[in-house]
Design a protein around this motif. Structure first.
Motif, short mmCIF file in Angstrom:
data_model
loop_
_atom_site.label_atom_id
_atom_site.label_comp_id
_atom_site.label_asym_id
_atom_site.label_seq_id
_atom_site.Cartn_x
_atom_site.Cartn_y
_atom_site.Cartn_z
N GLU A 298 17.69 5.43 -11.78
CA GLU A 298 19.10 5.75 -11.99
C GLU A 298 19.34 7.22 -11.67
O GLU A 298 20.32 7.58 -11.01
CB GLU A 298 19.49 5.43 -13.43
N ARG A 299 18.46 8.08 -12.13
CA ARG A 299 18.56 9.52 -11.86
C ARG A 299 18.56 9.80 -10.36
O ARG A 299 19.27 10.66 -9.87
CB ARG A 299 17.41 10.25 -12.54
N ASP A 300 17.73 9.05 -9.62
CA ASP A 300 17.63 9.23 -8.16
C ASP A 300 18.77 8.56 -7.40
O ASP A 300 18.85 8.67 -6.18
CB ASP A 300 16.30 8.66 -7.65
N GLY A 301 19.64 7.84 -8.11
CA GLY A 301 20.76 7.17 -7.45
C GLY A 301 20.40 5.85 -6.81
O GLY A 301 21.14 5.34 -5.96
N LEU A 302 19.26 5.26 -7.22
CA LEU A 302 18.82 4.00 -6.63
C LEU A 302 19.39 2.78 -7.34
O LEU A 302 19.54 1.72 -6.74
CB LEU A 302 17.29 3.92 -6.62
N VAL A 303 19.68 2.91 -8.64
CA VAL A 303 20.25 1.81 -9.42
C VAL A 303 21.43 2.31 -10.23
O VAL A 303 21.54 3.50 -10.54
CB VAL A 303 19.23 1.14 -10.37
N HIS A 304 22.29 1.36 -10.58
CA HIS A 304 23.39 1.61 -11.51
C HIS A 304 23.10 0.79 -12.76
O HIS A 304 22.64 -0.35 -12.67
CB HIS A 304 24.73 1.16 -10.93
N ARG A 305 23.40 1.35 -13.88
CA ARG A 305 23.24 0.70 -15.18
C ARG A 305 24.65 0.42 -15.70
O ARG A 305 25.47 1.33 -15.81
CB ARG A 305 22.51 1.68 -16.10
N ARG A 306 24.94 -0.85 -16.00
CA ARG A 306 26.29 -1.22 -16.42
C ARG A 306 26.24 -2.18 -17.61
O ARG A 306 25.42 -3.09 -17.63
CB ARG A 306 27.02 -1.93 -15.29
N PRO A 307 27.15 -1.98 -18.57
CA PRO A 307 27.23 -2.94 -19.67
C PRO A 307 27.62 -4.32 -19.14
O PRO A 307 28.40 -4.43 -18.19
CB PRO A 307 28.36 -2.39 -20.55
N VAL A 308 27.06 -5.37 -19.74
CA VAL A 308 27.38 -6.73 -19.35
C VAL A 308 28.75 -7.08 -19.94
O VAL A 308 28.92 -7.02 -21.16
CB VAL A 308 26.31 -7.73 -19.85
N LEU B 118 13.29 2.58 -14.61
CA LEU B 118 14.72 2.35 -14.37
C LEU B 118 15.53 3.63 -14.58
O LEU B 118 16.44 3.92 -13.81
CB LEU B 118 15.24 1.24 -15.27
N LEU B 119 15.17 4.41 -15.58
CA LEU B 119 15.86 5.68 -15.82
C LEU B 119 15.64 6.64 -14.64
O LEU B 119 16.58 7.28 -14.17
CB LEU B 119 15.37 6.31 -17.13
N PRO C 281 0.78 -1.23 0.00
CA PRO C 281 0.00 0.00 0.00
C PRO C 281 0.81 1.29 0.00
O PRO C 281 0.27 2.35 -0.23
CB PRO C 281 -0.81 -0.11 1.29
N ILE C 282 2.11 1.22 0.24
CA ILE C 282 2.92 2.43 0.31
C ILE C 282 3.75 2.51 -0.96
O ILE C 282 4.40 1.54 -1.36
CB ILE C 282 3.83 2.41 1.55
N GLN C 283 3.73 3.67 -1.60
CA GLN C 283 4.46 3.86 -2.86
C GLN C 283 5.77 4.59 -2.60
O GLN C 283 5.80 5.62 -1.96
CB GLN C 283 3.59 4.67 -3.81
N ILE C 284 6.86 4.03 -3.08
CA ILE C 284 8.18 4.65 -3.00
C ILE C 284 8.58 4.95 -4.44
O ILE C 284 8.70 4.03 -5.24
CB ILE C 284 9.21 3.70 -2.35
N GLY C 285 8.77 6.20 -4.75
CA GLY C 285 9.07 6.55 -6.14
C GLY C 285 7.84 6.30 -6.98
O GLY C 285 6.73 6.63 -6.60
N GLY C 286 8.02 5.65 -8.14
CA GLY C 286 6.90 5.32 -9.00
C GLY C 286 6.21 4.04 -8.55
O GLY C 286 6.64 3.38 -7.61
N LYS C 287 5.17 3.70 -9.26
CA LYS C 287 4.36 2.53 -8.93
C LYS C 287 5.20 1.25 -8.86
O LYS C 287 4.95 0.38 -8.03
CB LYS C 287 3.27 2.38 -10.00
N TRP C 288 6.21 1.11 -9.70
CA TRP C 288 6.98 -0.12 -9.82
C TRP C 288 8.30 -0.09 -9.06
O TRP C 288 9.00 -1.10 -8.99
CB TRP C 288 7.26 -0.40 -11.29
#
Length: 111
Positions: A50-60, A46-47, A5-12
């Motif tokens: 990433e902008r918020d500093g919650l995830v890192h995007r890295r090439p495999v 995801l973008l 029931p609690i939303q953090i950031g967007g829905k997902w």
């Protein structure tokens, strides 16, 4: 328990954080785990994360297809405890929430 029931950031956002808890995942793997999400919404979320500093995007490394991994950043990992507390609250109050929603819906059929 899927109720959240609690939303953090967007829905997902919270669901993506939980999917990344065990380690990095590729876009397609995230999409399979979050079936109702569209590719567009997943990419946008995801973008934003990433902008918020919650995830890192890295090439495999060594991927011939130009694949990208997404992994939780240290700031994103701090949400795991918050999410678990919210899930525990939802489990403890699920019956009360359900009764309230049913009562509201019965009193407001057009809602």
């Amino acid at each position: 328990m899927a109720a959240f029931p609690i939303q953090i950031g967007g829905k997902w956002t919270a669901m993506i954080v939980l999917c990344l808890e065990a380690g990095p995942r590729r876009f397609g793997v995230l999409r399979r785990h979050l079936r109702p999400i569209s590719a567009k919404v997943l990419a946008e979320t995801l973008l934003a994360m990433e902008r918020d500093g919650l995830v890192h995007r890295r090439p495999v490394p060594g991927a011939d297809d130009g694949g990208i991994d997404y992994e939780l950043a240290p700031l994103g990992r701090t949400l795991l405890g918050v999410i678990e507390h919210a899930r525990a609250w939802a489990r403890a109050h699920l019956e009360e929430l359900s009764r309230s929603r049913e009562g509201f819906d019965a009193a407001n059929p057009a809602s």
